[in-house]
Motif scaffolding. Structure first.
Motif, PDB file in Angstrom:
ATOM      1  N   TYR A 207      -7.564  13.014  -0.035  1.00 27.93           N
ATOM      2  CA  TYR A 207      -7.127  11.754  -0.663  1.00 27.93           C
ATOM      3  C   TYR A 207      -7.583  10.555   0.162  1.00 27.93           C
ATOM      4  O   TYR A 207      -8.083   9.563  -0.372  1.00 27.93           O
ATOM      5  CB  TYR A 207      -5.607  11.755  -0.805  1.00 27.93           C
ATOM      6  CG  TYR A 207      -5.041  10.563  -1.545  1.00 27.93           C
ATOM      7  CD1 TYR A 207      -4.864  10.597  -2.923  1.00 27.93           C
ATOM      8  CD2 TYR A 207      -4.673   9.397  -0.863  1.00 27.93           C
ATOM      9  CE1 TYR A 207      -4.333   9.511  -3.608  1.00 27.93           C
ATOM     10  CE2 TYR A 207      -4.154   8.305  -1.540  1.00 27.93           C
ATOM     11  CZ  TYR A 207      -3.988   8.364  -2.908  1.00 27.93           C
ATOM     12  OH  TYR A 207      -3.479   7.280  -3.583  1.00 27.93           O
TER      13      TYR A 207
ATOM     14  N   LYS B 172       0.829  -1.208   0.000  1.00 26.63           N
ATOM     15  CA  LYS B 172       0.000   0.000   0.000  1.00 26.63           C
ATOM     16  C   LYS B 172       0.863   1.258   0.000  1.00 26.63           C
ATOM     17  O   LYS B 172       0.541   2.248  -0.657  1.00 26.63           O
ATOM     18  CB  LYS B 172      -0.938   0.000   1.208  1.00 26.63           C
ATOM     19  CG  LYS B 172      -2.000  -1.096   1.169  1.00 26.63           C
ATOM     20  CD  LYS B 172      -2.946  -0.916  -0.003  1.00 26.63           C
ATOM     21  CE  LYS B 172      -4.004  -1.998  -0.031  1.00 26.63           C
ATOM     22  NZ  LYS B 172      -4.944  -1.851  -1.178  1.00 26.63           N
TER      23      LYS B 172
ATOM     24  N   LEU C 284      -5.398   1.601   2.305  1.00 25.21           N
ATOM     25  CA  LEU C 284      -4.665   2.683   1.657  1.00 25.21           C
ATOM     26  C   LEU C 284      -4.831   3.984   2.432  1.00 25.21           C
ATOM     27  O   LEU C 284      -3.881   4.756   2.598  1.00 25.21           O
ATOM     28  CB  LEU C 284      -5.143   2.857   0.217  1.00 25.21           C
ATOM     29  CG  LEU C 284      -4.290   3.781  -0.662  1.00 25.21           C
ATOM     30  CD1 LEU C 284      -2.905   3.191  -0.847  1.00 25.21           C
ATOM     31  CD2 LEU C 284      -4.959   3.988  -2.018  1.00 25.21           C
TER      32      LEU C 284
ATOM     33  N   GLN D 284     -13.853   4.668  -1.934  1.00 27.61           N
ATOM     34  CA  GLN D 284     -13.447   3.461  -2.656  1.00 27.61           C
ATOM     35  C   GLN D 284     -13.337   2.237  -1.737  1.00 27.61           C
ATOM     36  O   GLN D 284     -12.943   1.159  -2.187  1.00 27.61           O
ATOM     37  CB  GLN D 284     -12.095   3.698  -3.338  1.00 27.61           C
ATOM     38  CG  GLN D 284     -12.082   4.866  -4.313  1.00 27.61           C
ATOM     39  CD  GLN D 284     -12.996   4.637  -5.507  1.00 27.61           C
ATOM     40  OE1 GLN D 284     -13.174   3.501  -5.946  1.00 27.61           O
ATOM     41  NE2 GLN D 284     -13.595   5.708  -6.014  1.00 27.61           N
TER      42      GLN D 284
ATOM     43  N   LYS E  92     -11.324  10.021  -0.293  1.00 26.63           N
ATOM     44  CA  LYS E  92     -11.705   9.433  -1.580  1.00 26.63           C
ATOM     45  C   LYS E  92     -11.364   7.949  -1.663  1.00 26.63           C
ATOM     46  O   LYS E  92     -12.138   7.153  -2.201  1.00 26.63           O
ATOM     47  CB  LYS E  92     -11.032  10.199  -2.724  1.00 26.63           C
ATOM     48  CG  LYS E  92     -11.616  11.585  -2.934  1.00 26.63           C
ATOM     49  CD  LYS E  92     -11.010  12.254  -4.160  1.00 26.63           C
ATOM     50  CE  LYS E  92     -11.684  13.591  -4.432  1.00 26.63           C
ATOM     51  NZ  LYS E  92     -11.135  14.267  -5.631  1.00 26.63           N
ATOM     52  N   TRP E  93     -10.163   7.590  -1.152  1.00 28.49           N
ATOM     53  CA  TRP E  93      -9.745   6.193  -1.251  1.00 28.49           C
ATOM     54  C   TRP E  93     -10.214   5.370  -0.059  1.00 28.49           C
ATOM     55  O   TRP E  93     -10.669   4.242  -0.210  1.00 28.49           O
ATOM     56  CB  TRP E  93      -8.223   6.123  -1.371  1.00 28.49           C
ATOM     57  CG  TRP E  93      -7.731   6.433  -2.734  1.00 28.49           C
ATOM     58  CD1 TRP E  93      -7.301   7.646  -3.197  1.00 28.49           C
ATOM     59  CD2 TRP E  93      -7.629   5.539  -3.844  1.00 28.49           C
ATOM     60  NE1 TRP E  93      -6.937   7.572  -4.512  1.00 28.49           N
ATOM     61  CE2 TRP E  93      -7.123   6.263  -4.943  1.00 28.49           C
ATOM     62  CE3 TRP E  93      -7.916   4.188  -4.021  1.00 28.49           C
ATOM     63  CZ2 TRP E  93      -6.896   5.704  -6.188  1.00 28.49           C
ATOM     64  CZ3 TRP E  93      -7.677   3.619  -5.260  1.00 28.49           C
ATOM     65  CH2 TRP E  93      -7.181   4.369  -6.324  1.00 28.49           C
TER      66      TRP E  93
ATOM     67  N   ASP F 214       1.813   6.886  -6.921  1.00 30.41           N
ATOM     68  CA  ASP F 214       0.609   7.576  -7.372  1.00 30.41           C
ATOM     69  C   ASP F 214       0.903   9.073  -7.500  1.00 30.41           C
ATOM     70  O   ASP F 214       1.182   9.747  -6.511  1.00 30.41           O
ATOM     71  CB  ASP F 214      -0.528   7.336  -6.380  1.00 30.41           C
ATOM     72  CG  ASP F 214      -1.856   7.901  -6.870  1.00 30.41           C
ATOM     73  OD1 ASP F 214      -1.885   8.483  -7.980  1.00 30.41           O
ATOM     74  OD2 ASP F 214      -2.860   7.758  -6.139  1.00 30.41           O
TER      75      ASP F 214
ATOM     76  N   ASP G 268     -11.190   1.444   0.303  1.00 30.98           N
ATOM     77  CA  ASP G 268      -9.831   0.932   0.461  1.00 30.98           C
ATOM     78  C   ASP G 268      -9.274   1.487   1.778  1.00 30.98           C
ATOM     79  O   ASP G 268      -8.445   2.395   1.803  1.00 30.98           O
ATOM     80  CB  ASP G 268      -8.952   1.365  -0.714  1.00 30.98           C
ATOM     81  CG  ASP G 268      -7.651   0.580  -0.789  1.00 30.98           C
ATOM     82  OD1 ASP G 268      -7.270  -0.019   0.236  1.00 30.98           O
ATOM     83  OD2 ASP G 268      -7.013   0.566  -1.855  1.00 30.98           O
TER      84      ASP G 268
END
Length: 307
Positions: free
Chosen positions: A262, A64, A275, A270, A265-266, A71, A272
């Motif tokens: 960030y 991760k 992450l 998402q 969002k992840w 990224d 995740d």
């Protein structure tokens, strides 16, 4: 002798039992809500699935973290977070010091107290309200555009939220407006603790207001400035979430997104969570390194330090 010391110790414990009880409550609270959740950091090293839980999720090591630093979006968010964090730290600190010194120079007590009260009221407003006020002020029909057009500085109203170069100054202005009065309280308290005889001696020597500020007030609050700076250096990566999220849009996305956004969002959008946890660990480690480095630099320079 030993038994006498023990009796004195037990006597002190009984006399201060209320303080001890409250201290134990604070320690337990801190352990439960600050240290125990750190066990969740293990999810950053797993392919975490809520249905499997921490104990049964697959261990994937540093995958991760590797994804994060490969990224480009995350790298850009680090830049944005650092930039806004440093700008906010410098601007809010300087403005709080200047405001405290200027307010201290006000002789009328009623006026001084009124200005101080009004100045720290914005601290208690939520960012929803603050960003709403900013939107109204900077909109095409807002007061800022009205002034600029009436003074013929611009020919037509500007869309301030469409220019990436304007976003960081807007965020800095928002933080200054909201927090200057509140941050100035501790500097005002420090200024009031300076020995008045120093100002009296300076007046006898013919020193003016600026000379008194330069040679008495600023040196007097210097230790406080250093301690607060060291404490706030660790918050550079806490540049904010609400103001960037609420003021940001597609036109300024390249400069408005932070690590917190960030993670949102992840980690949440998402699903995740691993992450998002990895990004949070990165921010915490960097904050610790910044505090330790700043403290070491202050120590080498002979200034006030945390430890």
């Amino acid at each position: 002798m030993t038994s006498k010391k023990n009796k004195i110790t037990l006597k002190n414990i009984k006399r201060q039992k209320v303080l001890i009880i409250w201290s134990l409550i604070s320690i337990v609270y801190g352990f439960i809500f600050y240290y125990l959740p750190l066990g969740g950091w293990i999810t950053a090293f797993q392919n975490y699935k809520p249905k499997d839980g921490i104990l049964h999720s697959q261990f994937i090591g540093l995958d991760k973290f590797k994804f994060l630093f490969m990224d480009a979006t995350f790298i850009k968010d680090i830049r944005n977070t650092f930039a806004m964090g440093i700008i906010n730290l410098v601007v809010t600190t300087v403005m709080a010091i200047v405001f405290a010194i200027l307010l201290n120079e006000v002789q009328n007590v009623i006026c001084k107290k009124s200005v101080q009260t009004i100045s720290y009221l914005p601290h208690f407003l939520s960012w929803i309200i603050v960003t709403g006020i900013l939107h109204d002020m900077l909109s095409g029909t807002g007061v800022v555009n009205d002034i600029l057009v009436s003074l013929h500085i611009v020919d037509q109203p500007l869309n301030f939220f469409a220019y990436p170069k304007m976003f960081w100054p807007i965020v800095a202005f928002a933080n200054v407006w909201k927090e200057t009065g509140w941050n100035a309280i501790i500097y005002l308290a420090t200024i009031t603790s300076i020995d008045p005889s120093l100002y009296e001696a300076a007046s006898i020597d013919g020193a003016g207001r600026w000379a008194k500020i330069k040679h008495i007030t600023l040196p007097g609050i210097k230790p406080t400035i250093m301690i607060l700076l060291l404490m706030n250096v660790g918050n550079v990566l806490n540049a904010g979430f609400e103001v960037q999220y609420l003021l940001g849009n597609g036109l300024v996305k390249s400069v408005s997104e932070t690590i917190d956004i960030y993670v949102l969002k992840w980690g949440i959008s998402q699903n995740d969570f691993a992450l998002g946890t990895a990004a949070g660990i990165f921010r915490s480690v960097v904050a610790i390194l910044l505090i330790v480095s700043a403290n070491y630099a202050a120590k080498r320079a002979g200034e006030e330090r945390l430890f």
